[in-house]
Design a protein around this motif. Sequence first.
Motif, PDB file in Angstrom:
ATOM      1  N   VAL A 110       0.947  -1.367   0.049  1.00 26.84           N
ATOM      2  CA  VAL A 110       0.260  -0.176   0.033  1.00 26.84           C
ATOM      3  C   VAL A 110       0.953   1.235  -0.174  1.00 26.84           C
ATOM      4  O   VAL A 110       0.512   2.428  -0.505  1.00 26.84           O
ATOM      5  N   LEU A 111       2.034   1.085   0.624  1.00 28.21           N
ATOM      6  CA  LEU A 111       2.844   2.290   0.549  1.00 28.21           C
ATOM      7  C   LEU A 111       3.737   2.465  -0.785  1.00 28.21           C
ATOM      8  O   LEU A 111       4.413   3.382  -0.865  1.00 28.21           O
ATOM      9  N   GLY A 112       3.289   1.646  -1.671  1.00 28.32           N
ATOM     10  CA  GLY A 112       4.041   1.770  -3.040  1.00 28.32           C
ATOM     11  C   GLY A 112       5.206   0.778  -3.205  1.00 28.32           C
ATOM     12  O   GLY A 112       5.708   1.186  -4.333  1.00 28.32           O
ATOM     13  N   VAL A 113       5.708  -0.001  -2.411  1.00 25.31           N
ATOM     14  CA  VAL A 113       6.715  -0.827  -2.622  1.00 25.31           C
ATOM     15  C   VAL A 113       6.522  -1.765  -3.815  1.00 25.31           C
ATOM     16  O   VAL A 113       5.430  -2.457  -3.542  1.00 25.31           O
ATOM     17  N   ARG A 114       7.328  -1.941  -4.743  1.00 25.98           N
ATOM     18  CA  ARG A 114       7.185  -2.881  -5.703  1.00 25.98           C
ATOM     19  C   ARG A 114       7.952  -4.136  -5.779  1.00 25.98           C
ATOM     20  O   ARG A 114       8.751  -4.374  -5.113  1.00 25.98           O
ATOM     21  N   THR A 115       7.360  -5.015  -6.412  1.00 26.96           N
ATOM     22  CA  THR A 115       7.939  -6.417  -6.438  1.00 26.96           C
ATOM     23  C   THR A 115       9.333  -6.266  -7.516  1.00 26.96           C
ATOM     24  O   THR A 115       9.528  -5.249  -8.180  1.00 26.96           O
ATOM     25  N   ARG A 116      10.150  -7.304  -7.259  1.00 28.72           N
ATOM     26  CA  ARG A 116      11.406  -7.128  -8.079  1.00 28.72           C
ATOM     27  C   ARG A 116      11.171  -7.383  -9.408  1.00 28.72           C
ATOM     28  O   ARG A 116      11.598  -6.676 -10.499  1.00 28.72           O
ATOM     29  N   ARG A 117       9.752  -8.169  -9.801  1.00 28.18           N
ATOM     30  CA  ARG A 117       9.315  -8.343 -11.277  1.00 28.18           C
ATOM     31  C   ARG A 117       8.918  -6.767 -11.914  1.00 28.18           C
ATOM     32  O   ARG A 117       9.143  -6.653 -12.960  1.00 28.18           O
ATOM     33  N   GLU A 118       8.157  -6.233 -10.935  1.00 29.29           N
ATOM     34  CA  GLU A 118       7.761  -4.652 -11.467  1.00 29.29           C
ATOM     35  C   GLU A 118       9.000  -3.902 -11.721  1.00 29.29           C
ATOM     36  O   GLU A 118       9.072  -3.127 -12.574  1.00 29.29           O
ATOM     37  N   ILE A 119      10.017  -3.912 -10.705  1.00 28.59           N
ATOM     38  CA  ILE A 119      10.971  -2.970 -11.032  1.00 28.59           C
ATOM     39  C   ILE A 119      11.970  -3.369 -11.970  1.00 28.59           C
ATOM     40  O   ILE A 119      11.875  -2.533 -12.895  1.00 28.59           O
ATOM     41  N   ASP A 120      11.952  -5.062 -12.396  1.00 26.70           N
ATOM     42  CA  ASP A 120      12.884  -5.105 -13.668  1.00 26.70           C
ATOM     43  C   ASP A 120      11.735  -4.944 -14.741  1.00 26.70           C
ATOM     44  O   ASP A 120      12.540  -4.541 -15.916  1.00 26.70           O
ATOM     45  N   LEU A 121      10.588  -4.921 -14.815  1.00 34.01           N
ATOM     46  CA  LEU A 121       9.957  -4.545 -15.935  1.00 34.01           C
ATOM     47  C   LEU A 121      10.206  -3.020 -16.235  1.00 34.01           C
ATOM     48  O   LEU A 121      10.364  -2.748 -17.460  1.00 34.01           O
ATOM     49  N   GLU A 122       9.930  -2.102 -15.299  1.00 32.70           N
ATOM     50  CA  GLU A 122      10.619  -0.519 -15.926  1.00 32.70           C
ATOM     51  C   GLU A 122      11.899  -0.636 -16.227  1.00 32.70           C
ATOM     52  O   GLU A 122      12.340   0.239 -17.227  1.00 32.70           O
ATOM     53  N   LYS A 123      12.864  -1.446 -15.707  1.00 30.83           N
ATOM     54  CA  LYS A 123      14.137  -1.337 -16.265  1.00 30.83           C
ATOM     55  C   LYS A 123      14.280  -1.769 -17.494  1.00 30.83           C
ATOM     56  O   LYS A 123      14.933  -1.130 -18.314  1.00 30.83           O
ATOM     57  N   PHE A 124      13.537  -3.216 -18.058  1.00 37.03           N
ATOM     58  CA  PHE A 124      13.641  -3.529 -19.311  1.00 37.03           C
ATOM     59  C   PHE A 124      13.152  -2.461 -20.278  1.00 37.03           C
ATOM     60  O   PHE A 124      13.500  -2.253 -21.322  1.00 37.03           O
ATOM     61  N   ALA A 125      11.948  -2.019 -19.802  1.00 33.76           N
ATOM     62  CA  ALA A 125      11.332  -0.788 -20.657  1.00 33.76           C
ATOM     63  C   ALA A 125      12.308   0.164 -20.939  1.00 33.76           C
ATOM     64  O   ALA A 125      12.452   0.873 -22.117  1.00 33.76           O
ATOM     65  N   LEU A 126      12.825   0.742 -19.812  1.00 36.46           N
ATOM     66  CA  LEU A 126      13.765   1.779 -20.368  1.00 36.46           C
ATOM     67  C   LEU A 126      15.100   1.301 -20.831  1.00 36.46           C
ATOM     68  O   LEU A 126      15.635   2.214 -21.897  1.00 36.46           O
ATOM     69  N   LYS A 127      15.551   0.276 -20.980  1.00 35.88           N
ATOM     70  CA  LYS A 127      16.661  -0.289 -21.481  1.00 35.88           C
ATOM     71  C   LYS A 127      16.317  -0.227 -23.244  1.00 35.88           C
ATOM     72  O   LYS A 127      17.163  -0.253 -23.751  1.00 35.88           O
ATOM     73  N   ALA A 128      15.194  -0.908 -23.339  1.00 37.84           N
ATOM     74  CA  ALA A 128      14.420  -0.894 -24.514  1.00 37.84           C
ATOM     75  C   ALA A 128      14.530   0.601 -25.103  1.00 37.84           C
ATOM     76  O   ALA A 128      14.921   0.711 -26.321  1.00 37.84           O
ATOM     77  N   LEU A 129      13.896   1.554 -24.376  1.00 34.89           N
ATOM     78  CA  LEU A 129      14.020   2.984 -24.940  1.00 34.89           C
ATOM     79  C   LEU A 129      15.306   3.476 -25.261  1.00 34.89           C
ATOM     80  O   LEU A 129      15.913   4.330 -25.968  1.00 34.89           O
ATOM     81  N   ARG A 130      16.631   3.021 -24.462  1.00 37.35           N
ATOM     82  CA  ARG A 130      17.882   3.518 -24.650  1.00 37.35           C
ATOM     83  C   ARG A 130      18.516   2.797 -25.589  1.00 37.35           C
ATOM     84  O   ARG A 130      19.529   3.372 -26.250  1.00 37.35           O
ATOM     85  N   GLY A 131      17.911   1.825 -26.261  1.00 38.68           N
ATOM     86  CA  GLY A 131      18.366   1.327 -27.535  1.00 38.68           C
ATOM     87  C   GLY A 131      18.964  -0.015 -27.361  1.00 38.68           C
ATOM     88  O   GLY A 131      19.609  -0.433 -28.105  1.00 38.68           O
TER      89      GLY A 131
END
Length: 155
Positions: A110-131
């Motif tokens: 509820v405080l907004g802490v994410r699972t490792r999978r959710e953090i990794d999802l954002e990381k992979f999306a950003l890596k994709a944007l980075r090229g």
Amino acid sequence: MESWNRMSTDAVRTHTTDGVNRRIDERVEECVRHMAEQDRAAITQYLDKLEREWDLNRMVSVTASAVTVLGLVLGVKGGRGWRVMSGVAAGLLLQHGLLGFGPVAELVRVLGVRTRREIDLEKFALKALRGDFERIPHDGGPLARANAALVAAQS
């Protein structure tokens, strides 16, 4: 964009209310869209920040362990009640370890802490944007690139 996050087998997401999941997903979407307008250096800097972000399991483990130790220390001088608190905290940690979810995880979620999978999802999306991946189109504007990056991170 509603269908990009399809982690239905994740016990934490399954046991978290739709509103909390949606709020976390929207935060990721907002970040990825913002980063779609940034240069590689800014994306790399934000990825470094994500590498240091504590996930839900780490937060639950540290919290329950700290409460257990605190209860044991205070129990030496303060009596039985503190030792009971240690037992309850250890039990909740065990429950989380066995089931992948529990009351402490719910509170932390509820405080907004994410699972490792959710953090990794954002990381992979950003890596994709980075090229880092070839499947992301370089045309179509930031929103199209952000959507494609979120979908590519799931595959």
